[in-house]
Write a protein that holds these residues in place. Structure first.
Motif, PDB file in Angstrom:
ATOM      1  N   ASP A   5      -1.970   4.424  12.965  1.00  0.00           N
ATOM      2  CA  ASP A   5      -3.421   4.230  12.916  1.00  0.00           C
ATOM      3  C   ASP A   5      -3.892   3.931  11.499  1.00  0.00           C
ATOM      4  N   VAL A   6      -3.333   4.655  10.515  1.00  0.00           N
ATOM      5  CA  VAL A   6      -3.698   4.406   9.119  1.00  0.00           C
ATOM      6  C   VAL A   6      -3.413   2.959   8.740  1.00  0.00           C
ATOM      7  N   MET A   7      -2.230   2.479   9.072  1.00  0.00           N
ATOM      8  CA  MET A   7      -1.862   1.110   8.712  1.00  0.00           C
ATOM      9  C   MET A   7      -2.677   0.083   9.504  1.00  0.00           C
ATOM     10  N   ASP A   8      -3.017   0.405  10.737  1.00  0.00           N
ATOM     11  CA  ASP A   8      -3.850  -0.504  11.518  1.00  0.00           C
ATOM     12  C   ASP A   8      -5.210  -0.691  10.857  1.00  0.00           C
ATOM     13  N   ARG A   9      -5.783   0.415  10.376  1.00  0.00           N
ATOM     14  CA  ARG A   9      -7.093   0.334   9.715  1.00  0.00           C
ATOM     15  C   ARG A   9      -7.006  -0.421   8.390  1.00  0.00           C
ATOM     16  N   LEU A  10      -5.880  -0.258   7.691  1.00  0.00           N
ATOM     17  CA  LEU A  10      -5.701  -0.960   6.427  1.00  0.00           C
ATOM     18  C   LEU A  10      -5.496  -2.460   6.627  1.00  0.00           C
ATOM     19  N   GLN A  11      -4.682  -2.802   7.581  1.00  0.00           N
ATOM     20  CA  GLN A  11      -4.263  -4.196   7.737  1.00  0.00           C
ATOM     21  C   GLN A  11      -5.232  -5.028   8.563  1.00  0.00           C
ATOM     22  N   ASN A  12      -6.117  -4.375   9.301  1.00  0.00           N
ATOM     23  CA  ASN A  12      -7.022  -5.110  10.184  1.00  0.00           C
ATOM     24  C   ASN A  12      -8.477  -4.834   9.829  1.00  0.00           C
ATOM     25  N   ALA A  13      -8.774  -4.938   8.537  1.00  0.00           N
ATOM     26  CA  ALA A  13     -10.149  -4.758   8.073  1.00  0.00           C
ATOM     27  C   ALA A  13     -11.022  -5.894   8.596  1.00  0.00           C
ATOM     28  N   GLU A  14     -12.297  -5.580   8.822  1.00  0.00           N
ATOM     29  CA  GLU A  14     -13.219  -6.544   9.409  1.00  0.00           C
ATOM     30  C   GLU A  14     -14.249  -7.044   8.410  1.00  0.00           C
ATOM     31  N   GLY A  15     -13.971  -6.896   7.148  1.00  0.00           N
ATOM     32  CA  GLY A  15     -14.891  -7.344   6.114  1.00  0.00           C
ATOM     33  C   GLY A  15     -14.482  -6.765   4.774  1.00  0.00           C
ATOM     34  N   GLU A  16     -15.292  -7.004   3.751  1.00  0.00           N
ATOM     35  CA  GLU A  16     -14.981  -6.520   2.407  1.00  0.00           C
ATOM     36  C   GLU A  16     -16.263  -6.115   1.700  1.00  0.00           C
ATOM     37  N   SER A  20       0.847  -1.189   0.000  1.00  0.00           N
ATOM     38  CA  SER A  20       0.000   0.000   0.000  1.00  0.00           C
ATOM     39  C   SER A  20       0.882   1.237   0.000  1.00  0.00           C
ATOM     40  N   ILE A  21       0.455   2.263  -0.732  1.00  0.00           N
ATOM     41  CA  ILE A  21       1.234   3.505  -0.734  1.00  0.00           C
ATOM     42  C   ILE A  21       1.264   4.137   0.654  1.00  0.00           C
ATOM     43  N   TYR A  22       0.259   3.824   1.490  1.00  0.00           N
ATOM     44  CA  TYR A  22       0.204   4.440   2.822  1.00  0.00           C
ATOM     45  C   TYR A  22       1.178   3.813   3.798  1.00  0.00           C
ATOM     46  N   ALA A  23       1.852   2.753   3.356  1.00  0.00           N
ATOM     47  CA  ALA A  23       2.937   2.208   4.159  1.00  0.00           C
ATOM     48  C   ALA A  23       4.231   2.996   3.945  1.00  0.00           C
ATOM     49  N   ALA A  24       4.259   3.901   2.959  1.00  0.00           N
ATOM     50  CA  ALA A  24       5.500   4.598   2.609  1.00  0.00           C
ATOM     51  C   ALA A  24       6.077   5.435   3.751  1.00  0.00           C
TER      52      ALA A  24
END
Length: 547
Positions: free
Chosen positions: A278-289, A242-246
């Motif tokens: 926090d951004v990466m936590d929300r990206l990596q720990n999604a609770e559905g799709e 993800s670009i937000y990991a940059a």
């Protein structure tokens, strides 16, 4: 007075200079500094406004109405600093300014040359607002060695020489190719790229090396030795999911520390990376799709809808779900039918120009209305939803857009969407004609919409009775059809302050169906998602749960 960081690229194009610049800006902010980011593009277009999306990707629009490179979208998304007209310049604009001054006689009869007149114009641009921030980050488009970029590199060379020592550094991005046959990373292209920079009087202080494989310490030491930089200023840059990991990745690699060391800022303030954690936590720990269909006409190139895709990701973060976006060609929808949209939890119809593919967009709006699927229409997507309502609910089977009649050279439609010839911008009235130049003649920049109390759009904005978003269009829904369309069930829930221009439409009896004339995606950020996208994904999430 700001410190300057010039970001250049070598070896190949598309290395990610814009992303690296944006991430560095975010890292400097995390250490308590203020930043502004700028883009210098060598192409001769005055701006990207008239360039095809297939040629250049999306056009990013600023609050003050500039049509700019999509990298400015990265800058805003990572730093939250709103870009301005003065943050984007092209060779075309520079030469245009110089020639206008020559025609006015401002050069007092002198022979106009690249040096000093063009380079002086570039340097004047660089200094705009440099007393407002701690760091000015200036990305130079293209690759070192490109002939069209030479005036910019020469201007930078002069600029660095004229500023006090320690006020400017240069960060250079290169590629380390990997030869599978020998199992080696090759440093020679980077050496040659730095040599090219040195030949025009520039030397990098920090090297960022893109690589698909880990860079051994001995290779970093070799690069440092032959490129005349410190070993800890050779920063590895690997591919990310993800670009937000940059920001976190570059911080871990030591980029921000290397930059501050190059400026002699010691001790450096400790960084606060909690925003990006926090951004990466929300990206990596999604609770559905949720599955979203983006029905557009430029789907072959995802960069054409870059801000849409990122705003959807942000909406997913706000709802802790993963957004799976599929690009559906609106022309394919015309040929094969709206059943292609079966199984999606939400439908977006984004902006665009011209008639091609618009019947597929109308079909998508009808499908969403009849099947009760969440729908977000943006710019052209709102207009197509209005045309669909006019045809199928308001007894106007020939409803269409004046844009399409203009292309065909004859009248085929009742124009519920018309060419905007006059509008209010600030304290004055803007006038436009069909025959005007295409560049810069649309309704551009941030405009206010007055919202109906109790409407869905007002609810999304926490009960507010106004919203402000950026616009980029020259055709508008005609307000004279408002009563007829509202009698058929479509609500005009947002209007311009003078009441003449429809800004928002919605269906009160639909779970979530909203069209906006503006582009809310342009102001969305991972840590501050656009309310419309957060609300849209929330509705899609609810629909997915009910399935």
């Amino acid at each position: 007075m700001a410190r300057y960081i010039f970001i250049t690229g070598g070896v190949v194009s598309s290395l990610g200079k814009g992303l690296a610049s944006a991430a560095l800006g975010a890292l400097l902010q995390a250490r308590g500094f203020t930043v502004r980011l700028r883009k210098l593009d060598p192409y001769l277009n005055v701006d990207p406004g008239t360039m095809s999306p297939f040629e250049h990707g999306e056009v990013f629009v600023t609050d003050d109405g500039a049509e700019t490179d999509l990298d400015l979208g990265h800058y805003e998304r990572f730093t939250g600093v709103h870009a301005r007209k003065t943050d984007s310049i092209s060779s075309g604009r520079i030469y245009s300014n110089v020639l206008e001054k020559e025609r006015r006689g401002e050069y007092l009869g002198k022979t106009i040359q690249v040096i000093p007149h063009v380079t002086n114009e570039i340097k004047d641009f660089l200094t705009i607002g440099d007393d407002e921030v701690d760091f000015m980050l200036c990305e130079i488009g293209g690759t070192v060695g490109d002939i069209e970029g030479l005036p910019f590199f020469e201007a930078i060379r002069q600029f660095i020489h004229e500023r006090p020592r320690g006020q400017c550094i240069l960060m250079h991005l290169t590629l380390l190719p990997y030869l599978a046959a020998s199992g080696e990373l090759k440093t020679k292209p980077t050496q040659h790229s730095v040599k090219e920079l040195q030949s025009i009087g520039l030397a990098p202080d920090v090297l960022v090396c893109r690589s698909e494989h880990p860079i051994p310490e001995k290779e970093r030491a070799k690069i440092a030795l032959f490129c005349n930089v410190r070993p800890d200023h050779v920063i590895p840059a690997y591919d990310l999911k993800s670009i937000y990991a940059a920001p976190l990745a570059y911080h871990s690699a030591g980029l921000d520390q290397a930059v501050l060391d190059a400026f002699g800022i010691s001790p450096a303030p400790r960084p606060d990376m909690s925003r990006w954690d926090d951004v990466m936590d929300r990206l990596q720990n999604a609770e559905g799709e949720v599955k979203i269909a983006i029905v557009g006409k430029y789907t072959q190139l995802e960069d054409a809808y870059k801000s849409i895709a990122e705003a959807l990701t942000h909406g997913g973060m706000a709802n802790r779900v993963r957004v799976k976006a599929d690009w559906v060609d609106s022309e394919k929808l015309e040929g094969e039918g709206a059943h292609l949209l079966d199984g999606y939890h939400g439908i977006i119809v984004p902006g665009g120009f011209g008639e091609r593919g618009t019947e597929g967009m109308v079909a998508a709006a009808r499908y969403a209305r009849e099947k009760q699927v969440p729908y977000l229409g943006i710019c052209l997507g709102m207009q197509m939803a209005v045309i669909e309502a006019a045809r199928n609910l308001a007894d106007m089977p020939d409803a269409g857009s004046e844009e399409f009649d203009h292309e065909a050279g004859k009248t085929r439609f009742t124009p519920v969407v018309y060419h905007l010839k006059e509008w209010v911008q600030g304290n004055y009235t803007v006038n436009r004609k069909l025959g005007d130049d295409k560049g810069g003649t649309m309704r551009l920049g941030a405009y206010t919409a007055v919202l109906e109390p109790g409407s869905k759009i007002s609810e999304i904005y926490d009960g507010a009775l106004e919203m402000e978003d950026r616009h980029r269009h020259r055709y508008e829904v005609d307000a004279k059809y408002r009563d007829q369309l509202e009698d058929a069930g479509l609500r005009f829930s947002g209007m311009s302050p003078d009441g003449k221009l429809p800004e928002v439409i919605e269906y009160p009896d639909h779970p979530w169906f909203i069209g906006v004339q503006s582009h809310p995606e342009l102001k969305s950020k991972p840590f501050a998602p656009a309310p419309l996208f957060a609300g849209f994904v929330e509705a899609a999430k609810e629909g997915a749960r009910l399935v």
